[in-house]
Design an enzyme around this catalytic site. Structure first.
Site, PDB file in Angstrom:
ATOM      1  N   CYS A  92       0.800  -1.221   0.000  1.00  0.00           N
ATOM      2  CA  CYS A  92       0.000   0.000   0.000  1.00  0.00           C
ATOM      3  C   CYS A  92       0.834   1.273   0.000  1.00  0.00           C
ATOM      4  O   CYS A  92       1.975   1.288   0.450  1.00  0.00           O
ATOM      5  CB  CYS A  92      -0.898   0.049   1.238  1.00  0.00           C
ATOM      6  N   GLY A 118       1.778  -0.043  -5.164  1.00  0.00           N
ATOM      7  CA  GLY A 118       0.578  -0.838  -5.381  1.00  0.00           C
ATOM      8  C   GLY A 118      -0.045  -0.529  -6.714  1.00  0.00           C
ATOM      9  O   GLY A 118      -0.298   0.637  -7.023  1.00  0.00           O
ATOM     10  N   ASN A 192      -1.622   1.527   5.435  1.00  0.00           N
ATOM     11  CA  ASN A 192      -0.467   0.793   4.917  1.00  0.00           C
ATOM     12  C   ASN A 192       0.100  -0.017   6.073  1.00  0.00           C
ATOM     13  O   ASN A 192       0.519   0.542   7.079  1.00  0.00           O
ATOM     14  CB  ASN A 192       0.591   1.760   4.369  1.00  0.00           C
ATOM     15  N   GLY A 193       0.103  -1.338   5.950  1.00  0.00           N
ATOM     16  CA  GLY A 193       0.619  -2.180   7.016  1.00  0.00           C
ATOM     17  C   GLY A 193      -0.196  -3.455   7.159  1.00  0.00           C
ATOM     18  O   GLY A 193      -0.917  -3.864   6.241  1.00  0.00           O
ATOM     19  N   TYR A 334      14.295  -2.108  -1.636  1.00  0.00           N
ATOM     20  CA  TYR A 334      13.478  -2.350  -2.818  1.00  0.00           C
ATOM     21  C   TYR A 334      12.248  -1.465  -2.950  1.00  0.00           C
ATOM     22  O   TYR A 334      11.986  -0.923  -4.020  1.00  0.00           O
ATOM     23  CB  TYR A 334      13.044  -3.822  -2.834  1.00  0.00           C
TER      24      TYR A 334
END
Length: 553
Positions: A92, A118, A192-193, A334
């Site tokens: 996310c 995403g 996000n998580g 990344y």
């Protein structure tokens, strides 16, 4: 905690990044057999996957007078061919904007800059006249939004979300932001998580009569907020966060407030910026701030809640307790864009240093250094610089690969990789090649890349990986396979080298990574490299597949 104190803490974290060169000088010069393997042998390898996907868009609205409406969708089915990318996937990216008359359009642009976080779905909630208007859809940001539907999102406050997920017919239900109405009004959330105690929380809520529309862990937050007995929205969030375990960087919108929250460990990034007109912006990465001309102010600190409204401006509050931060190191390896500053450090400088470390601890005689684009490029530049060997584009990535591929009846070996990566024979033929990539997960794509390079005439192929071996799954908001599927969990470096067919293979040593980070090294999470989890993954569920408990793809 006061906003001033929070800013001071963020400043201290930011200034540390300039000292990374001092830490770099202390790297070990001797290659470790644990991370390095050299031998001349090639083996044959495996290949591909086929999935289906559904294109959907939904428009919804919520207000204190009007509960969440039914989703209206427009379906366009199509078949999709996916090559196994063999990468962890960040699930996310979030954005929040307060105080700008073009909030939804700025949110759209910011989400575009976070598209790498995403690609399967996107959504925006905008607030005007106490009404939360929502547009969500399956696909890229540019596929979901256009001039027509953005005009349906007026207001000076907005939150947005991009997500990655496995494909499926129920996917639209899981596209955020989620919006719901409760006794004191309406609330939207983008997250996000991953909550590691999601299944337990959901079971408890369902036992009390809660009805869930999605399989996303984010929905439990709305239920916890709605069921709280507290009157103030801030106190409802505080009470909800006391029950949440795991990773969360969230933005909330109410009828008059924008709220940003980061979990006490600070697993996932979240930053704050300000535009020239005073508008406040929250985003997962600083690259989103850059695009909409918002000046980076600071991180939202681990365990911090920031509330923005018309009367009080920006207020800072703290969650308790506050353990030592454990930010995700893979953001630097990344996930994040190279032009972002994440956890107070330049992502570009980190990746360049990773490449320099590899050239120091795992040198090899070579004629050219190339990268697996795009994520391996900066580390490859660092390797080439340290090794004194030219960097060239030996692999060209196609940026025009769509989601639908028609493969000829005569099967093409490594079809998916060849669609995305094209070798440059003029760079490779007769050369001893070092190819730098960011990570190896299952090993399938690496084997195809090695074969591609050798078929293009490379005399030798030496693989260098700008991260330590991944031996454990992530449960903090990253889509990774089960541990049994991770090649480094099943094989040592020499066995992996034989499997992918390279002439040598070396990973970034974990101790060298720690030396690079210096005094900040204890503030990062290395669970995927060590199997030691800061917060124990009780449920072991994937973010959008909570009912099945499946972490794999």
């Amino acid at each position: 905690m006061s906003a001033a104190a929070a800013a001071a803490g963020a400043t201290a974290a930011t200034t540390h990044q300039s000292h990374h060169d001092n830490h770099f000088r202390s790297f070990a010069e001797t290659p470790s057999q644990k991370y390095f393997s050299l031998a001349p042998k090639t083996l044959p390898k495996p290949y591909k996957h086929l999935f289906s996907n559904t294109r959907k868009i939904a428009v919804t609205a919520a207000s204190s007078k009007n509960p969440l409406k039914d989703v209206v969708s427009d379906d366009h089915s199509f078949a999709s061919y996916f090559d196994d990318d063999d990468k962890p996937r960040e699930e996310c990216g979030v954005v929040g904007i307060y105080g700008d008359p073009e909030a939804s359009r700025l949110c759209y642009l910011a989400l575009h800059s976070l598209q790498h976080r995403g690609q399967e779905g996107a959504g925006i909630v905008a607030v005007q006249d106490n009404v939360l208007q929502t547009i969500t859809g399956v696909g890229l940001v540019a596929d979901v939004f256009n001039e027509s539907n953005l005009s349906q999102l007026p207001g000076d406050m907005a939150i947005g979300h991009v997500r990655y997920s496995t494909a499926g017919s129920s996917m639209l239900n899981n596209v955020q932001p989620f919006v719901a109405s409760y006794k004191f009004g309406s609330v939207g959330v983008a997250h996000n998580g991953n909550f590691v105690n999601y299944l337990a929380l959901r079971a408890e809520l369902e036992e009390d009569g809660a009805i869930f529309k999605t399989s996303s862990d984010t929905e439990v937050v709305l239920h916890l907020i709605a069921r709280s007995k507290k009157k103030l929205f801030l106190l409802r969030i505080l009470e909800a966060c006391e029950k949440l375990q795991g990773a969360y960087s969230m933005v909330f919108s109410t009828q008059d407030k924008l709220v940003a929250v980061r979990d006490p460990y600070g697993f996932r990034p979240l930053v704050m910026g300000k535009r020239k007109n005073g508008a406040i912006v929250f985003a997962s990465e600083t690259c989103a701030l850059d695009l909409i001309e918002a000046k980076y102010e600071r991180e939202v600190l681990p365990g911090e809640i920031l509330v923005v409204d018309k009367d009080q401006g920006v207020q800072s509050f703290s969650l308790v307790p506050k353990p030592e931060p454990k930010s995700c190191i893979f953001e630097h390896i990344y996930f994040a864009q190279p032009n972002s500053v994440v956890f107070g450090r330049s992502v570009y400088e980190s990746r360049c240093a990773f490449g320099e470390i590899l050239a120091t601890v795992a040198p090899v005689d070579c004629d050219v250094v190339i990268a697996v684009p795009d994520s391996g490029v900066v580390s490859a530049l660092g390797y080439a610089k340290k090794a004194g060997v030219p960097f060239q584009q030996g692999l060209i990535r196609s940026h025009y690969v769509g989601r639908t591929f028609i493969e000829p009846s005569q099967k093409i070996r490594d079809f998916g990789v060849k669609l995305k990566l094209s070798p440059v024979r003029a760079v490779l033929e007769g050369k001893r090649v070092v190819v730098v990539d960011d990570s190896i997960v299952r090993g399938t794509t690496s084997s195809k890349i090695v074969r591609l390079l050798k078929e293009a005439g490379a005399k030798e192929v030496h693989m260098r990986i700008a991260s330590p071996p991944i031996i454990a799954s992530c449960y903090y908001g990253v889509d990774t396979p089960n541990s049994e599927e991770l090649i480094s969990n099943r094989m040592n470096v020499e066995e992996i080298r034989k499997f992918i067919g390279s002439d040598s293979l070396a990973f970034l040593p974990l101790d060298s990574l720690n030396k690079l980070l210096g005094s900040d090294s204890t503030k990062y999470c290395y669970a995927c490299f060590s199997g030691k989890y800061p917060v124990q993954p009780k449920d072991k569920v994937k973010k959008d597949d909570g009912l099945s408990g499946n972490m794999g793809t």
